[in-house]
Design a protein around this motif. Structure first.
Motif, PDB file in Angstrom:
ATOM      1  N   UNK A   1      20.010 -29.785  -2.779  1.00 42.53           N
ATOM      2  CA  UNK A   1      19.889 -29.022  -1.570  1.00 42.53           C
ATOM      3  C   UNK A   1      21.144 -28.180  -1.422  1.00 42.53           C
ATOM      4  N   UNK A   2      21.045 -27.046  -0.715  1.00 39.57           N
ATOM      5  CA  UNK A   2      22.178 -26.143  -0.498  1.00 39.57           C
ATOM      6  C   UNK A   2      22.982 -26.644   0.703  1.00 39.57           C
ATOM      7  N   UNK A   3      23.639 -27.786   0.513  1.00 40.09           N
ATOM      8  CA  UNK A   3      24.500 -28.411   1.518  1.00 40.09           C
ATOM      9  C   UNK A   3      25.705 -28.999   0.816  1.00 40.09           C
ATOM     10  N   UNK A   4      26.802 -29.118   1.528  1.00 41.29           N
ATOM     11  CA  UNK A   4      28.049 -29.584   0.908  1.00 41.29           C
ATOM     12  C   UNK A   4      28.218 -31.088   1.086  1.00 41.29           C
ATOM     13  N   UNK A   5      27.290 -31.846   0.551  1.00 41.67           N
ATOM     14  CA  UNK A   5      27.351 -33.292   0.586  1.00 41.67           C
ATOM     15  C   UNK A   5      27.773 -33.794  -0.797  1.00 41.67           C
ATOM     16  N   UNK A   6      27.927 -35.082  -0.918  1.00 36.39           N
ATOM     17  CA  UNK A   6      28.188 -35.668  -2.217  1.00 36.39           C
ATOM     18  C   UNK A   6      26.974 -35.463  -3.111  1.00 36.39           C
ATOM     19  N   UNK A   7      27.194 -35.049  -4.344  1.00 32.61           N
ATOM     20  CA  UNK A   7      26.064 -34.661  -5.194  1.00 32.61           C
ATOM     21  C   UNK A   7      25.119 -35.820  -5.486  1.00 32.61           C
ATOM     22  N   UNK A   8      25.602 -37.068  -5.442  1.00 31.78           N
ATOM     23  CA  UNK A   8      24.724 -38.207  -5.729  1.00 31.78           C
ATOM     24  C   UNK A   8      23.947 -38.663  -4.508  1.00 31.78           C
ATOM     25  N   UNK A   9      24.497 -38.462  -3.316  1.00 31.72           N
ATOM     26  CA  UNK A   9      23.802 -38.921  -2.114  1.00 31.72           C
ATOM     27  C   UNK A   9      22.936 -37.838  -1.505  1.00 31.72           C
ATOM     28  N   UNK A  10      23.070 -36.602  -1.954  1.00 31.94           N
ATOM     29  CA  UNK A  10      22.258 -35.482  -1.444  1.00 31.94           C
ATOM     30  C   UNK A  10      20.935 -35.344  -2.158  1.00 31.94           C
ATOM     31  N   UNK A  11      20.899 -35.024  -3.440  1.00 27.49           N
ATOM     32  CA  UNK A  11      22.027 -34.492  -4.195  1.00 27.49           C
ATOM     33  C   UNK A  11      22.322 -33.045  -3.793  1.00 27.49           C
ATOM     34  N   UNK A  12      23.570 -32.632  -3.847  1.00 24.45           N
ATOM     35  CA  UNK A  12      23.968 -31.333  -3.327  1.00 24.45           C
ATOM     36  C   UNK A  12      24.285 -30.351  -4.438  1.00 24.45           C
ATOM     37  N   UNK A  13      23.842 -29.128  -4.240  1.00 20.21           N
ATOM     38  CA  UNK A  13      24.024 -28.074  -5.225  1.00 20.21           C
ATOM     39  C   UNK A  13      25.404 -27.429  -5.155  1.00 20.21           C
ATOM     40  N   UNK A  14      26.045 -27.490  -3.987  1.00 20.31           N
ATOM     41  CA  UNK A  14      27.265 -26.720  -3.770  1.00 20.31           C
ATOM     42  C   UNK A  14      28.387 -27.595  -3.194  1.00 20.31           C
ATOM     43  N   UNK A  15      29.607 -27.135  -3.397  1.00 21.98           N
ATOM     44  CA  UNK A  15      30.757 -27.809  -2.804  1.00 21.98           C
ATOM     45  C   UNK A  15      31.329 -27.014  -1.635  1.00 21.98           C
ATOM     46  N   UNK A  16      30.894 -25.782  -1.477  1.00 17.52           N
ATOM     47  CA  UNK A  16      31.269 -24.980  -0.309  1.00 17.52           C
ATOM     48  C   UNK A  16      30.182 -23.928  -0.090  1.00 17.52           C
TER      49      UNK A  16
END
Length: 378
Positions: free
Chosen positions: A344-359
């Motif tokens: 997802x395009x959110x700044x969460x932890x990549x394993x708990x999101x998983x998140x595509x971005x860091x900012x």
């Protein structure tokens, strides 16, 4: 996908349970076998299916590839606002810079309708205005938009539950008849003039975690009401939600996900709802921890659906902070010109999101780099 309120442990548990349910479902379907027993199609068969899927996908406004933008399903009921992170033109341009052409936006039933005690600052007119403005900005940037019902009402405390409240404060196994049809009438009425907006009727149905009869759970999925046994609330089936959208005169594409958190499409063709507008699309979600996570399953279960209906993979992802799984999956999808969006395009932890971005300027995580590379390749 379950949102960040769910713990990594609960996501893994749900994933394992969905895997087991998928295996059980495969054994219960007449003539079906487990994923481990399936064999890939021959090269000639693959060519035939590929040509058919390309023709089916062309019926959509475009081949949809992009990202999910989570937050609008949970922030409002947590009294924290409406968006998780920025929703302005600059943040949208960051998405577009990846060469994405579509954004999937999860919605909350209570917040849209302004019911069940949600703070009025984040619900009703204020929520609808905020969502409409976001959609307008996305469309102005040339992006297609998928609106989906993510959190809905109904008391559910069984397997996969993350809350025991009637209100729309977590993911439920099926939409509720109390409010979901009214939700879709309102959403469809709001956006029916724009064919660049698609409606994903319910994020991740899992009636098979409530009902022990696998085939009956598919009938519940389509018909709702008395077809759904074991529920503590009256269920709205997919057919009633399609009807709700069409009752407004909206002819936008509607997407319908299968069971087992939209990962199981084995009986989708058998139980697909009818659509008076002839613009029904299948929705599929694919993660590394799902049951249908191998090419043999994709060939046997997903390709036949995509050969007859437009198919959009509303969520792809993996929870290992890498992109090996989605690379393999995107290879298969690209060969068939099918649509897909990363979670997802959110700044969460990549394993708990998983998140595509860091900012929110679009710096990819290690996982997100895989999707970014693929979108950039055209």
């Amino acid at each position: 996908m379950r949102d960040r309120r769910s713990t990594a442990r609960s996501r893994w548990a749900a994933g394992v349970l969905a895997l087991l349910l998928g295996l059980v479902g495969a054994l219960l379907v007449p003539g079906a076998v487990s994923a481990a027993q399936l064999t890939p199609q021959s090269a000639a068969q693959g060519t035939s299916v590929s040509a058919q899927t390309a023709a089916a996908a062309a019926a959509l406004p475009a081949r949809l590839r992009g990202v999910n933008r989570s937050g609008t399903e949970f922030m409002c009921v947590q009294n924290r606002g409406i968006f998780d992170g920025p929703s302005d033109a600059a943040s949208i341009q960051a998405i577009a810079s990846w060469r994405a052409n579509t954004v999937r936006v999860p919605l909350n039933e209570d917040c849209w309708l302004g019911i069940n005690g949600v703070n009025s600052a984040y619900s009703g007119t204020n929520y609808r205005t905020a969502i409409s403005g976001f959609v307008s900005r996305l469309r102005a940037a040339g992006l297609y938009v998928i609106l989906e019902l993510h959190w809905s009402s109904g008391v559910y405390t069984g397997s996969g539950s993350n809350c025991s409240t009637y209100a729309s404060q977590c993911q439920k196994p099926m939409p509720d008849n109390d409010h979901a049809p009214a939700f879709w009438k309102s959403v469809a009425g709001t956006f029916k003039s724009d064919q660049g907006v698609l409606f994903d009727l319910f994020n991740e149905p899992f009636p098979n975690m409530v009902m022990s009869d696998y085939n009956a759970s598919w009938k519940c999925w389509r018909d709702g009401g008395s077809a759904c046994t074991g529920f503590s609330y009256t269920v709205a089936g997919m057919q009633s939600l399609v009807n709700a959208v069409r009752s407004t005169g909206a002819t936008n594409y509607v997407m319908v996900g299968g069971i087992s958190f939209s990962n199981d499409l084995s009986q989708w063709l058998t139980y697909a709802p009818s659509d008076s507008a002839g613009k029904l699309a299948a929705s599929w979600h694919s993660y590394n921890f799902n049951y249908c996570n191998s090419q043999s399953c994709w060939d046997s279960q997903i390709a036949p659906v995509a050969a007859k209906y437009p198919l959009v993979v509303g969520e792809i992802g993996e929870n290992d902070c890498a992109h090996g799984y989605i690379d393999t999956l995107m290879n298969w999808l690209d060969a068939r010109s099918l649509s897909y969006l990363g979670w997802t395009w959110n700044t969460w932890d990549c394993s708990s999101g998983p998140s595509l971005i860091s900012d929110y300027s679009g710096t990819p995580t290690a996982y997100g780099q895989g999707l970014k590379n693929r979108l950039a390749s055209g």
